[in-house]
Design a protein around this motif. Structure first.
Motif, mmCIF file in Angstrom:
data_model
loop_
_atom_site.group_PDB
_atom_site.id
_atom_site.type_symbol
_atom_site.label_atom_id
_atom_site.label_comp_id
_atom_site.label_asym_id
_atom_site.label_seq_id
_atom_site.Cartn_x
_atom_site.Cartn_y
_atom_site.Cartn_z
ATOM 1 N N ASN A 1 -100.216 156.260 25.552
ATOM 2 C CA ASN A 1 -99.934 154.941 24.984
ATOM 3 C C ASN A 1 -98.568 154.877 24.308
ATOM 4 O OD1 ASN A 1 -102.320 153.755 25.841
ATOM 5 N ND2 ASN A 1 -103.446 154.329 23.987
ATOM 6 N N TYR A 2 -98.197 155.958 23.589
ATOM 7 C CA TYR A 2 -96.924 155.932 22.880
ATOM 8 C C TYR A 2 -95.763 155.873 23.872
ATOM 9 C CZ TYR A 2 -96.987 161.027 23.747
ATOM 10 O OH TYR A 2 -97.045 162.275 24.323
ATOM 11 N N ALA A 3 -95.887 156.537 25.038
ATOM 12 C CA ALA A 3 -94.824 156.485 26.039
ATOM 13 C C ALA A 3 -94.757 155.103 26.683
ATOM 14 C CB ALA A 3 -95.057 157.552 27.100
ATOM 15 N N ILE A 4 -95.916 154.527 26.973
ATOM 16 C CA ILE A 4 -95.950 153.195 27.572
ATOM 17 C C ILE A 4 -95.297 152.179 26.640
ATOM 18 C CG2 ILE A 4 -97.481 151.328 28.301
ATOM 19 C CD1 ILE A 4 -99.437 153.528 29.263
ATOM 20 N N ARG A 5 -95.599 152.271 25.332
ATOM 21 C CA ARG A 5 -95.009 151.334 24.362
ATOM 22 C C ARG A 5 -93.501 151.526 24.257
ATOM 23 N NH1 ARG A 5 -99.755 152.263 21.424
ATOM 24 N NH2 ARG A 5 -98.762 153.904 20.229
ATOM 25 N N ASP A 6 -93.087 152.774 24.243
ATOM 26 C CA ASP A 6 -91.653 153.062 24.121
ATOM 27 C C ASP A 6 -90.889 152.480 25.304
ATOM 28 O OD1 ASP A 6 -89.190 154.841 24.755
ATOM 29 O OD2 ASP A 6 -89.625 155.268 22.661
ATOM 30 N N LEU A 7 -91.408 152.713 26.516
ATOM 31 C CA LEU A 7 -90.704 152.221 27.705
ATOM 32 C C LEU A 7 -90.748 150.701 27.797
ATOM 33 C CD1 LEU A 7 -91.870 154.928 30.266
ATOM 34 C CD2 LEU A 7 -89.695 154.788 29.045
#
Length: 602
Positions: free
Chosen positions: A396-402
């Motif tokens: 989730n943190y990677a999806i939000r960052d991108l």
């Protein structure tokens, strides 16, 4: 004028300020964030929703984490006003997402390229952060065992060579009385010990040496010389134990934090090196040794002879456009390595080095250092394979960052094409200047030479040396913690009066503008952040009023910013009407950043 830009600037900050693992460097934030983060334990994705921006949730954890990601010297006050500003920025960011979605904005080819490069770098950094977190775990029993060994200091001479045969030969020569320093200067492939003639200079403690070296050293007696110690895949250490010292370590509870940090860092360094070597093998990297050695020899020769060397940093002078002038066009196209993902030329290796800061370039002067650096670049696709295997891109943190990065790129274009398109007419700019003429001036400025240190006793000692006439430039170059001026002998450009309150505190201005130059501070000046400055005044520029021709740009930019502020605010308010805001005040009050936001301003 800065305050008028709040919506534009804060919205940009909310869009840019990274996300979960903060893989990108933010100057001056790492230590402070690490110190403060323990106070805020909410997970950004799983914590309670505090605000719903028409279907785009903002959680308690997202608010707290976004605060920590703002560089320390850019954070608003941690009071109700500061939290209001942060929360408003997050709300505006959510509605900017709605605007971009409704207008159908899509990435252009150039934006897509920038996004793809960012995605690759960011996901690799997330994988690296996960590995470092795991490698840095330390148990209580390990800490106590390490603490018991800290009273013994091992003083060494050390050198590194490429082959076991060379290490055997040097070890035999040393045992027969050869000069260690001379052999280190002549044969060591490790830049640090080559330059120091093999002297380590500080006592080493168990638990913080290279494992193979440590197991050898602790079994030696003073004066003994080791045989070859395998240090990696292609080099060997030879050490001489000079002496063993002892001291009483601090109590365990007092030493615990430092030991934990040092041990975690030691393990993380080892994990980093081992991981890169693993990726290099997985990428099937094969070096063209003749080309690698040619490049290293040419690079090292320039450093040794001083030809083309920067006198201040000692680094080779390069063309910062990316060209490396010591290699001809034919030499730049020579292949230096091949892997299962392709090949790398001399230009593809040396151009990134040319863009490095000067102080780092000399560390890559040996074939071994260049081999590791080039291999780590070539191994990038193998890192990507490992990242996908760990499903980092599904977190989730990677999806939000991108998603944030994509919206940031789109918001830049939206602002440029729809918000900043209109500008104020010339007659409005001139009328504004005439009514605010007294506000347009260049402030008083001072040019100083200074040294900044974080130890008060050291500050007093250095201040005495300067007053006695010692070379301040030399002292600044050796001791100053201000990286921007250290290499220039502490000499600054002209500082505006009051412009550095956030950085150095009001004490800076009260001294640097109190008396005309030349002058020297009577004592070290205490700055914000518990740092001390020793200062000399070198020059002064008085306050200067600006004529319209000189002030026009400032007036134009200010009026345009107000126009852009109104237009952007209208767009955001429109999105807010189409997607009503819901605030859950019982959850907002859980935000642990001073006072909760004021309902009237949200």
């Amino acid at each position: 004028m800065k305050r008028i830009l709040s919506v534009v600037a804060v919205l940009a900050l909310a869009l840019v300020a990274g996300t979960e693992a903060a893989p990108r460097k933010a100057a001056g934030t790492s230590k402070k964030a690490a110190t403060r983060s323990s106070k805020y334990v909410y997970n950004p994705g799983n914590s309670p929703v505090a605000i719903d921006a028409g279907g785009r949730p903002i959680t308690v954890g997202m608010i707290e984490q976004k605060w920590l990601q703002i560089p320390a010297n850019e954070r608003p006050p941690q009071d109700s006003t500061g939290v209001d500003e942060l929360v408003r920025a997050l709300i505006d960011k959510a509605y900017m997402g709605w605007i971009l979605q409704e207008k159908g904005y899509q990435l252009t080819p150039s934006e897509q390229k920038a996004y793809d490069e960012y995605k690759t770098t960011t996901l690799r950094n997330f994988l690296y952060a996960a590995k470092m977190k795991e490698a840095g775990k330390v148990t209580e029993s390990e800490l106590r065992s390490l603490w018991k060994k800290q009273g013994t200091d091992y003083y060494l001479h050390q050198l590194a060579v490429k082959t076991r045969a060379r290490a055997d030969s040097i070890s035999s020569a040393l045992k027969k009385g050869a000069d260690f320093g001379e052999l280190a200067r002549t044969f060591s492939i490790d830049p640090q010990t080559q330059l120091s003639a093999g002297v380590i200079g500080v006592g080493l403690n168990a638990g913080f040496m290279y494992p193979a070296v440590e197991s050898t050293v602790v079994a030696m007696k003073p004066g003994q010389v080791s045989g070859p110690i395998e240090g990696g895949t292609d080099y060997f250490w030879v050490v001489r134990l000079d002496s063993i010292g002892t001291h009483t370590p601090p109590p365990f509870e007092k030493a615990r934090g430092a030991l934990q940090s040092r041990l975690a860092q030691s393990r993380q360094n080892e994990e980093r090196k081992n991981s890169i070597q693993t990726y290099i093998r997985q990428a099937g990297v094969q070096f063209v040794d003749s080309v690698l050695e040619f490049v290293a020899a040419r690079y090292d020769s320039v450093l040794k002879t001083g030809e083309g060397v920067d006198e201040t940093s000692g680094a080779p002078k390069v063309d910062l456009s990316g060209k490396f002038p010591r290699f001809s066009a034919e030499q730049r196209q020579r292949v230096i390595l091949r892997s299962r993902f392709g090949q790398m030329t001399v230009a593809e290796l040396m151009d990134p080095i040319a863009r490095m800061e000067g102080i780092f370039r000399p560390k890559l002067r040996t074939p071994e250092a260049l081999r590791f650096y080039a291999g780590s670049i070539a191994a990038g696709p193998a890192i990507d394979e490992d990242m996908l295997a760990h499903r980092i891109d599904k977190e989730n943190y990677a999806i939000r960052d991108l998603r944030d990065r994509r919206e940031y790129l789109l918001a830049q274009r939206f602002f440029a094409t729809e918000i900043a398109r209109d500008t104020m007419p010339e007659d409005s700019i001139k009328a504004f200047y005439e009514t605010k003429k007294d506000s347009f001036f260049l402030p008083e400025q001072a040019k100083i030479q200074f040294i900044v240190v974080s130890d008060s006793a050291l500050a007093d000692s250095l201040h005495r040396q300067v007053k006695l006439g010692d070379d301040m430039a030399r002292i600044a170059g050796e001791f100053s913690e201000d990286s921007g001026t250290r290499m220039a002998g502490g000499v600054s450009e002209f500082f505006e009066n009051h412009a550095h309150d956030l950085l150095y505190g009001s004490a800076f201005d009260s001294v640097s503008f109190a008396v005309p130059p030349p002058y020297q501070s009577e004592k070290p000046v205490l700055l914000s952040g518990k740092r001390w400055m020793i200062m000399k005044g070198l020059g002064r520029k008085e306050k200067q009023m600006l004529a319209y021709a000189d002030a026009r740009k400032f007036a134009r930019d200010f009026l345009n910013s107000m126009l852009q502020e109104r237009k952007l605010r209208a767009e955001l308010d429109g999105a807010r009407k189409r997607h009503p805001l819901k605030i859950y005040w019982d959850q907002v009050k859980k935000v642990r950043l001073g006072n909760p936001p004021d309902e009237s301003v949200l």
